[in-house]
Design a protein around this motif. Structure first.
Motif, short mmCIF file in Angstrom:
data_model
loop_
_atom_site.label_atom_id
_atom_site.label_comp_id
_atom_site.label_asym_id
_atom_site.label_seq_id
_atom_site.Cartn_x
_atom_site.Cartn_y
_atom_site.Cartn_z
N UNK A 1 0.84 -1.21 0.00
CA UNK A 1 0.00 0.00 0.00
C UNK A 1 0.87 1.25 0.00
N UNK A 2 1.99 1.21 0.76
CA UNK A 2 2.93 2.36 0.76
C UNK A 2 3.53 2.54 -0.63
N UNK A 3 3.92 1.44 -1.26
CA UNK A 3 4.50 1.52 -2.61
C UNK A 3 3.48 2.10 -3.59
N UNK A 4 2.23 1.70 -3.42
CA UNK A 4 1.17 2.19 -4.31
C UNK A 4 1.00 3.71 -4.17
N UNK A 5 1.03 4.19 -2.93
CA UNK A 5 0.91 5.63 -2.69
C UNK A 5 2.11 6.37 -3.28
N UNK A 6 3.30 5.78 -3.14
CA UNK A 6 4.51 6.41 -3.68
C UNK A 6 4.50 6.42 -5.20
N UNK A 7 3.89 5.42 -5.82
CA UNK A 7 3.75 5.41 -7.29
C UNK A 7 3.00 6.65 -7.75
N UNK A 8 1.91 6.95 -7.03
CA UNK A 8 1.10 8.13 -7.38
C UNK A 8 1.93 9.40 -7.20
N UNK A 9 2.64 9.48 -6.07
CA UNK A 9 3.48 10.65 -5.79
C UNK A 9 4.58 10.80 -6.84
N UNK A 10 5.17 9.66 -7.25
CA UNK A 10 6.21 9.70 -8.28
C UNK A 10 5.67 10.33 -9.56
N UNK A 11 4.49 9.89 -9.98
CA UNK A 11 3.89 10.42 -11.21
C UNK A 11 3.58 11.90 -11.13
N UNK A 12 3.36 12.42 -9.91
CA UNK A 12 3.01 13.84 -9.74
C UNK A 12 4.22 14.72 -9.43
N UNK A 13 5.36 14.11 -9.17
CA UNK A 13 6.56 14.88 -8.79
C UNK A 13 7.32 15.36 -10.02
N UNK A 14 7.64 16.64 -10.04
CA UNK A 14 8.41 17.19 -11.15
C UNK A 14 9.90 16.96 -10.90
N UNK A 15 10.65 16.85 -12.00
CA UNK A 15 12.09 16.65 -11.88
C UNK A 15 12.60 15.81 -13.03
N UNK A 16 13.93 15.61 -13.10
CA UNK A 16 14.51 14.80 -14.17
C UNK A 16 13.96 13.38 -14.14
#
Length: 410
Positions: A282-297
């Motif tokens: 569940x933590x990994x799933x939440x981080x997947x969403x955050x990754x997609x929304x995070x700007x950067x290289x």
């Protein structure tokens, strides 16, 4: 194979002509300059050529590096450096810092920066191959090998060449120890992902798979910790990737550890282990969403939609349901409140970087050729000094994700 890897962009560089009018006094010396110019251009072209394979990359890299060594090392293999080490200025951008280049008048800076890009190419080649539909066993081995080679190059640069720079790397630049460490550990972790896929495919013991997954999660945690003191503006996206992979492989470890416990008739403990796997997933799933929304290289993708991610969710759910059924029918064991401690050590399958060395100095460099570079004839308004032109970003090929068939390493 159902893997997805985060990749930072390639480093970009300003063109280098290797023209030293007046300084070069013989045809042999002039030929070396011409070969340096063409072999550098060829290597830069290959970084974005989708038809390039490791053999082509090694051939092109060795051709350029063996010539560049004449600007760095003395020909008699003494500890002295070449008189040409500081004749040329080189400009390179960084993988995290956008298109603001660093410049150093030092051939060692060029050797390290170009070597860094070669290592990055191996990681991108591995990533491209791992995303192929119906990957073969030989291709899976190539992914594994390429990531170990990349780790070896980064390690060699950090240990043997970065300390030779007269100007130390600034904070957050590619040649700083923290970034090099993060790249090394990430390569090792990703290569171990291939090992885990292979172990699952061949139905190895759950205990071995759990141990490998645990070690891999620790690698990702270590890489993230290495980047923790960098500016979030340029490191946040990369760190989200490392954290989501850490949670993902922690879930894998608890899931397979639960299977080991169940096989030992410890059904209550197995359920608790699977519950912990659910939490990590569940933590990994939440981080997947955050990754997609995070700007950067790095690429803009939705990792949670990849099959490699969805398959683990189903595995955890099904294994937990199986354990609960078994406990309700057979074992009637109490479920512990504390999660089991994962003190797992893998005795097989751990990845070490492949040792790397730059090629020796090209045979075209002779004492006579070196003597034909007359530094007393350098013009006073030195044309090798950096010009104010911008370094153009590398236009990398846009790789469209292929349809995922759910195949793993066979």
């Amino acid at each position: 194979m159902t893997h997805w890897f985060h990749r930072n962009p390639l480093k970009a560089t300003a063109p280098v002509s290797f023209n030293y009018y007046g300084v070069v006094t013989s045809p042999a010396a002039s030929k070396i300059c011409s070969d340096l110019r063409s072999s550098r251009a060829r290597l830069l072209e290959l970084f974005t050529d989708l038809s390039c394979n490791p053999e082509m990359m090694k051939t092109a890299a060795d051709a350029y590096f063996s010539l560049l060594q004449g600007f760095i090392n003395s020909l008699d293999e003494s500890s002295q450096e070449s008189k040409l080490r500081y004749i040329q200025n080189f400009k390179w951008t960084d993988t995290l810092q956008g298109q603001v280049p660093s410049a150093q008048q030092d051939a060692v800076f060029e050797l390290i920066s170009m070597g860094f890009n070669v290592a990055l190419w191996y990681t991108k080649y591995a990533s491209r191959l791992a995303g192929k539909e119906n990957i073969t066993e030989e291709e899976a081995k190539e992914v594994h090998r390429s990531l170990k080679i990349a780790a070896g190059i980064f390690k060699h640069l950090k240990e043997s060449h970065v300390p030779r720079l007269l100007t130390p790397a600034e904070k957050g630049r590619d040649l700083e120890a923290r970034l090099l460490d993060a790249y090394i550990v990430q390569c090792q972790a990703e290569a171990q992902e291939v090992t885990i896929a292979r172990a699952i495919e061949l139905k190895h013991a759950p205990g071995l798979i759990a141990a490998l997954a645990y070690e891999t999660a620790n690698f990702y945690q270590k890489a993230d910790h290495t980047l923790s003191s960098l500016e979030p503006a340029y490191s946040a996206k990369w760190r989200k990737y490392l954290l989501l992979k850490m949670c993902f492989y922690t879930a894998y470890a608890y899931c397979y550890h639960g299977q080991t416990l169940l096989a030992s008739d410890k059904c209550g403990e197995a359920i608790r282990s699977l519950q912990e796997a659910e939490k990590s997933f569940a933590k990994a799933e939440a981080l997947c969403k955050e990754y997609g929304e995070t700007k950067g290289p790095g690429p803009t993708v939705k990792p949670s939609e990849h099959l490699f991610f969805r398959k683990l969710g189903s595995l955890v759910k099904n294994t937990l349901e199986k354990c609960q059924r078994e406990n309700g029918f057979i074992y009637f064991q109490k479920i512990p409140t504390e999660a089991p401690q994962l003190e797992l050590k893998a005795n097989y399958g751990l990845v070490e970087p492949v040792p790397f060395e730059f090629p020796p100095t090209s045979a075209h460099w002779t004492p006579d050729t070196l003597a034909a570079f007359d530094l007393t004839k350098r013009p006073k308004d030195d044309s090798t000094k950096p010009k104010p032109e911008d370094v153009r970003p590398v236009k990398e090929p846009d790789i469209k994700p292929q349809k995922d068939t759910g195949c793993s390493v066979s």
